[in-house]
Design a protein around this motif. Structure first.
Motif, PDB file in Angstrom:
ATOM      1  N   ALA A 184       0.940  -1.134   0.009  1.00 43.35           N
ATOM      2  CA  ALA A 184      -0.061  -0.017  -0.141  1.00 43.35           C
ATOM      3  C   ALA A 184       1.033   1.281  -0.053  1.00 43.35           C
ATOM      4  O   ALA A 184       0.372   2.145  -0.527  1.00 43.35           O
ATOM      5  N   ASP A 185       1.944   1.321   0.818  1.00 39.68           N
ATOM      6  CA  ASP A 185       3.005   2.367   0.720  1.00 39.68           C
ATOM      7  C   ASP A 185       3.405   2.570  -0.851  1.00 39.68           C
ATOM      8  O   ASP A 185       3.349   3.746  -1.285  1.00 39.68           O
ATOM      9  N   ASP A 186       3.733   1.594  -1.513  1.00 42.86           N
ATOM     10  CA  ASP A 186       4.316   1.873  -2.779  1.00 42.86           C
ATOM     11  C   ASP A 186       3.221   2.362  -3.643  1.00 42.86           C
ATOM     12  O   ASP A 186       3.324   3.502  -4.533  1.00 42.86           O
ATOM     13  N   LEU A 187       1.987   1.835  -3.645  1.00 42.07           N
ATOM     14  CA  LEU A 187       0.775   1.905  -4.527  1.00 42.07           C
ATOM     15  C   LEU A 187       0.666   3.337  -4.256  1.00 42.07           C
ATOM     16  O   LEU A 187      -0.055   4.076  -5.335  1.00 42.07           O
ATOM     17  N   CYS A 188       0.165   3.838  -2.928  1.00 36.27           N
ATOM     18  CA  CYS A 188      -0.170   4.982  -2.417  1.00 36.27           C
ATOM     19  C   CYS A 188       0.844   6.316  -3.267  1.00 36.27           C
ATOM     20  O   CYS A 188       0.142   7.219  -3.711  1.00 36.27           O
ATOM     21  N   GLN A 189       1.967   5.847  -3.246  1.00 35.59           N
ATOM     22  CA  GLN A 189       3.142   6.728  -3.861  1.00 35.59           C
ATOM     23  C   GLN A 189       2.851   6.772  -5.323  1.00 35.59           C
ATOM     24  O   GLN A 189       2.615   7.733  -5.996  1.00 35.59           O
ATOM     25  N   GLU A 190       2.327   5.768  -5.961  1.00 33.24           N
ATOM     26  CA  GLU A 190       2.140   5.657  -7.357  1.00 33.24           C
ATOM     27  C   GLU A 190       0.891   6.395  -7.847  1.00 33.24           C
ATOM     28  O   GLU A 190       0.916   7.027  -8.856  1.00 33.24           O
ATOM     29  N   VAL A 191      -0.102   6.427  -6.920  1.00 33.33           N
ATOM     30  CA  VAL A 191      -1.232   7.164  -7.118  1.00 33.33           C
ATOM     31  C   VAL A 191      -0.890   8.433  -7.445  1.00 33.33           C
ATOM     32  O   VAL A 191      -1.645   9.073  -8.281  1.00 33.33           O
ATOM     33  N   PHE A 192      -0.085   9.024  -6.500  1.00 33.93           N
ATOM     34  CA  PHE A 192      -0.052  10.583  -6.358  1.00 33.93           C
ATOM     35  C   PHE A 192       0.947  11.033  -7.432  1.00 33.93           C
ATOM     36  O   PHE A 192       1.305  12.064  -7.813  1.00 33.93           O
ATOM     37  N   LEU A 193       1.774   9.774  -7.987  1.00 35.32           N
ATOM     38  CA  LEU A 193       2.633  10.140  -8.958  1.00 35.32           C
ATOM     39  C   LEU A 193       1.923  10.430 -10.219  1.00 35.32           C
ATOM     40  O   LEU A 193       2.084  11.546 -10.921  1.00 35.32           O
ATOM     41  N   VAL A 194       0.906   9.648 -10.403  1.00 34.25           N
ATOM     42  CA  VAL A 194      -0.091   9.849 -11.322  1.00 34.25           C
ATOM     43  C   VAL A 194      -0.678  11.230 -11.338  1.00 34.25           C
ATOM     44  O   VAL A 194      -0.885  11.899 -12.371  1.00 34.25           O
ATOM     45  N   LEU A 195      -1.332  11.488 -10.072  1.00 33.30           N
ATOM     46  CA  LEU A 195      -1.809  12.889  -9.942  1.00 33.30           C
ATOM     47  C   LEU A 195      -1.019  13.982 -10.258  1.00 33.30           C
ATOM     48  O   LEU A 195      -1.373  14.992 -10.786  1.00 33.30           O
ATOM     49  N   HIS A 196       0.326  13.808  -9.836  1.00 34.05           N
ATOM     50  CA  HIS A 196       1.286  14.785  -9.995  1.00 34.05           C
ATOM     51  C   HIS A 196       1.380  15.235 -11.483  1.00 34.05           C
ATOM     52  O   HIS A 196       1.568  16.306 -12.058  1.00 34.05           O
ATOM     53  N   ARG A 197       1.613  13.879 -12.274  1.00 30.83           N
ATOM     54  CA  ARG A 197       1.778  14.081 -13.969  1.00 30.83           C
ATOM     55  C   ARG A 197       0.492  15.023 -14.392  1.00 30.83           C
ATOM     56  O   ARG A 197       0.574  15.737 -15.312  1.00 30.83           O
ATOM     57  N   ARG A 198      -0.527  14.449 -13.598  1.00 35.50           N
ATOM     58  CA  ARG A 198      -1.601  15.248 -14.283  1.00 35.50           C
ATOM     59  C   ARG A 198      -2.296  16.475 -13.818  1.00 35.50           C
ATOM     60  O   ARG A 198      -3.222  17.001 -14.256  1.00 35.50           O
ATOM     61  N   PHE A 199      -1.567  17.016 -12.742  1.00 35.10           N
ATOM     62  CA  PHE A 199      -1.994  18.163 -11.998  1.00 35.10           C
ATOM     63  C   PHE A 199      -2.397  19.204 -12.560  1.00 35.10           C
ATOM     64  O   PHE A 199      -3.479  19.739 -12.227  1.00 35.10           O
ATOM     65  N   ALA A 200      -1.476  19.680 -13.461  1.00 38.85           N
ATOM     66  CA  ALA A 200      -1.612  21.025 -14.085  1.00 38.85           C
ATOM     67  C   ALA A 200      -3.153  20.719 -15.127  1.00 38.85           C
ATOM     68  O   ALA A 200      -3.448  21.718 -15.561  1.00 38.85           O
ATOM     69  N   GLU A 201      -3.506  19.715 -15.176  1.00 43.08           N
ATOM     70  CA  GLU A 201      -4.727  19.624 -16.206  1.00 43.08           C
ATOM     71  C   GLU A 201      -5.858  19.297 -15.349  1.00 43.08           C
ATOM     72  O   GLU A 201      -7.023  19.348 -15.985  1.00 43.08           O
ATOM     73  N   ILE A 202      -5.888  18.887 -14.201  1.00 41.02           N
ATOM     74  CA  ILE A 202      -6.853  18.776 -13.436  1.00 41.02           C
ATOM     75  C   ILE A 202      -7.561  19.683 -12.885  1.00 41.02           C
ATOM     76  O   ILE A 202      -6.993  20.746 -12.233  1.00 41.02           O
ATOM     77  N   ASP A 203      -8.956  19.816 -12.871  1.00 43.35           N
ATOM     78  CA  ASP A 203      -9.958  20.718 -12.072  1.00 43.35           C
ATOM     79  C   ASP A 203     -10.097  20.373 -10.859  1.00 43.35           C
ATOM     80  O   ASP A 203     -10.713  19.636 -10.515  1.00 43.35           O
ATOM     81  N   THR A 204      -8.940  21.163  -9.973  1.00 44.27           N
ATOM     82  CA  THR A 204      -9.331  20.800  -8.467  1.00 44.27           C
ATOM     83  C   THR A 204     -10.418  21.360  -7.816  1.00 44.27           C
ATOM     84  O   THR A 204     -10.581  20.943  -6.470  1.00 44.27           O
ATOM     85  N   SER A 205     -11.333  22.221  -8.557  1.00 42.18           N
ATOM     86  CA  SER A 205     -12.381  22.636  -8.000  1.00 42.18           C
ATOM     87  C   SER A 205     -13.674  21.545  -7.833  1.00 42.18           C
ATOM     88  O   SER A 205     -14.597  21.512  -7.235  1.00 42.18           O
ATOM     89  N   ARG A 206     -13.267  20.336  -8.717  1.00 41.69           N
ATOM     90  CA  ARG A 206     -14.163  19.070  -8.716  1.00 41.69           C
ATOM     91  C   ARG A 206     -13.798  18.473  -7.653  1.00 41.69           C
ATOM     92  O   ARG A 206     -12.381  18.325  -7.056  1.00 41.69           O
TER      93      ARG A 206
END
Lengths: 181, 281
Positions: A43-65
């Motif tokens: 879970a430690d590694d996967l949690c990190q992976e989840v937020f790596l994906v989020l980080h890559r997409r962060f500029a494109e994501i509407d964080t108001s949703r």
């Protein structure tokens, strides 16, 4: 710079920063991963992976949703890939021995109850497991679940129904055995 | 509304086996990770981000996070400089804000043993991060607001579609195009990497007080380290300096060259915003 100084600086009205989102969401992503049967160390590694994906997409994501369905969807997909890649047996996580005879309802500690629930969840197939956990434990709406898993809401509903049926049956069998014992 | 029809089992009033009801109730106590664990995950995440940024900048093919990063001091220094560049732009770019918060985590990461590689190689994740790659010819004439607003294609719902379980979504995203490989530096004659980092740091620092100097330093970097590890960061600084100098045509021209050379760069969106920024101080 201290981590807190580096990560805590969102001004009122500003969109939440990546660090803020990480701190808000990551513990729950980790718990979700555990709930769907991922071992703590994985879970430690996967949690990190989840937020790596989020980080890559962060500029494109509407964080108001609401981000939770998206983040949970990524977590479940990565957990599925992880499971297939590692081929770890379902239920390999720490779980109760449900074959133990003479389970006495009143004797079960809370931990055992949780383990039983996790065991029931681990017996579901991957998709039903995700939907059951997201709805029953994480309390996401069916709309959010459908969004997270990219499936029609009706499909999510039918899978939830099937998952509930299996989980109910699991516990019904346990209770029946308890009664017999 | 289907949501109202399907409350969680514990709340829908239906008869449940007692054992199941109690088990569901206890599940609310499922443990959350403690602070130490979250700090460790955060540190490893920060290091992985730094690693990935460096690999994207230098690798002809990015299919995931690879181990065996070259030299530790270069790796973290590159992250630090790249981050500093982004921090400098943060005031103008809300989209870059997220990077700033990891500065502390990066610093912490540099104090620790290099973290282990993630157990997962998110090949699909890397492949799914294709938004910039589809913008090989970004429209630099579009309005700033159009650039600043999230592309509806990549709104969370759409992203969730692309990130969905393969079992539920058979559509795959476009294959990520790789950045063109940078020519390998001539080891015998290439200046030390520390000089490259120092030069870019100076250029980044100069951005606030003297964009002209920042541009000159960036150009010096381009001359000395044409194929340096920090070439993308250098171009970001140069484009920002040009924007600050209100040389928007030059900024757009440089941005166009950047997109041609680094279509998959993580800075694509940031540069789009810069190149389309309205005239101002």
């Amino acid at each position: 710079m201290s981590p807190s100084a580096a990560t805590g600086g969102d001004e009122p009205g500003e969109a939440p920063s990546f660090g803020t989102i990480f701190r808000e969401q990551a513990p729950f992503v980790w718990r979700l991963l555990r709930r769907i049967g991922v071992r703590a160390v994985d879970a430690d590694d996967l949690c990190q992976e989840v937020f790596l994906v989020l980080h890559r997409r962060f500029a494109e994501i509407d964080t108001s949703r609401p981000l939770r369905p998206w983040v949970y969807g990524v977590a479940i997909r990565l957990a599925g890939e992880h499971r297939r890649r590692r081929r770890f047996a379902e239920g390999a996580r720490e779980s109760a021995d449900v074959s133990a005879p003479a389970l006495q309802h009143h004797e079960l500690e809370r931990r055992q109850l949780r383990d039983l629930l996790h065991e029931a969840i681990a017996r579901l197939d991957e998709t039903k497991r995700a939907i059951f956990v997201l709805h029953e434990l994480e309390e996401l709406s069916m709309t959010e679940i459908a969004e997270a898993l990219s499936c029609p809401a009706q499909t999510a509903y039918s899978r939830l129904h099937a998952a509930r049926k299996e989980v109910r049956a699991f516990f019904a069998r346990l209770e029946a055995r308890e009664t017999v014992a | 509304m289907i949501d109202r029809d399907v409350p969680p089992l514990l709340h829908d009033g239906a008869a449940l086996p007692d054992l199941l009801r109690e088990a569901l109730e206890t599940a609310t106590d499922d443990e959350l990770p403690d602070g130490a664990r979250m700090n460790r995950i955060e540190g490893e995440l920060a290091a992985a981000i730094a690693r990935g940024r460096e690999q994207r900048a230098s690798s002809p093919r990015v299919s995931g996070w690879r181990p065996a990063a070259p030299q530790r001091h270069i790796r973290f220094a590159a992250a630090k400089v790249g981050l500093a560049a982004l921090v400098g732009m943060g005031a103008a770019w809300s989209g870059v804000e997220g990077y700033r918060v990891f500065q502390g985590a990066f610093e912490r990461a540099t104090m620790e043993r290099p973290p282990p590689m993630p157990a997962i190689e998110p090949r699909n994740s890397a492949r799914s991060v294709t938004a910039p790659s589809r913008r090989e010819a970004p429209n630099l004439e579009s309005s700033p607001s159009a650039v600043a607003d999230p592309d509806p294609v990549f709104a969370p719902h759409a992203i969730a579609t692309s990130e969905a379980s393969p079992a539920l979504s058979t559509k795959s995203n476009s294959v990520r195009h790789s950045d063109p490989p940078s020519p390998p530096p001539n080891i015998a004659t290439a200046p030390p990497a520390s000089l490259e980092e120092d030069l870019l740091e100076r250029a980044t620092r100069a951005l606030r007080r003297d964009p002209t100097e920042a541009l000159a330093l960036a150009d010096e970097h381009a001359h000395t380290f044409a194929a340096g590890r920090l070439a993308q960061e250098r171009e970001v600084v140069a484009i920002q300096a040009l924007s600050k100098l209100a040389r928007f045509d030059a900024a757009r021209a440089r941005a166009k060259r950047f997109f041609e050379r680094y279509p998959n760069s993580p800075y694509v969106n940031d540069i789009l915003r810069l190149a389309n920024a309205p005239a101002g101080p």
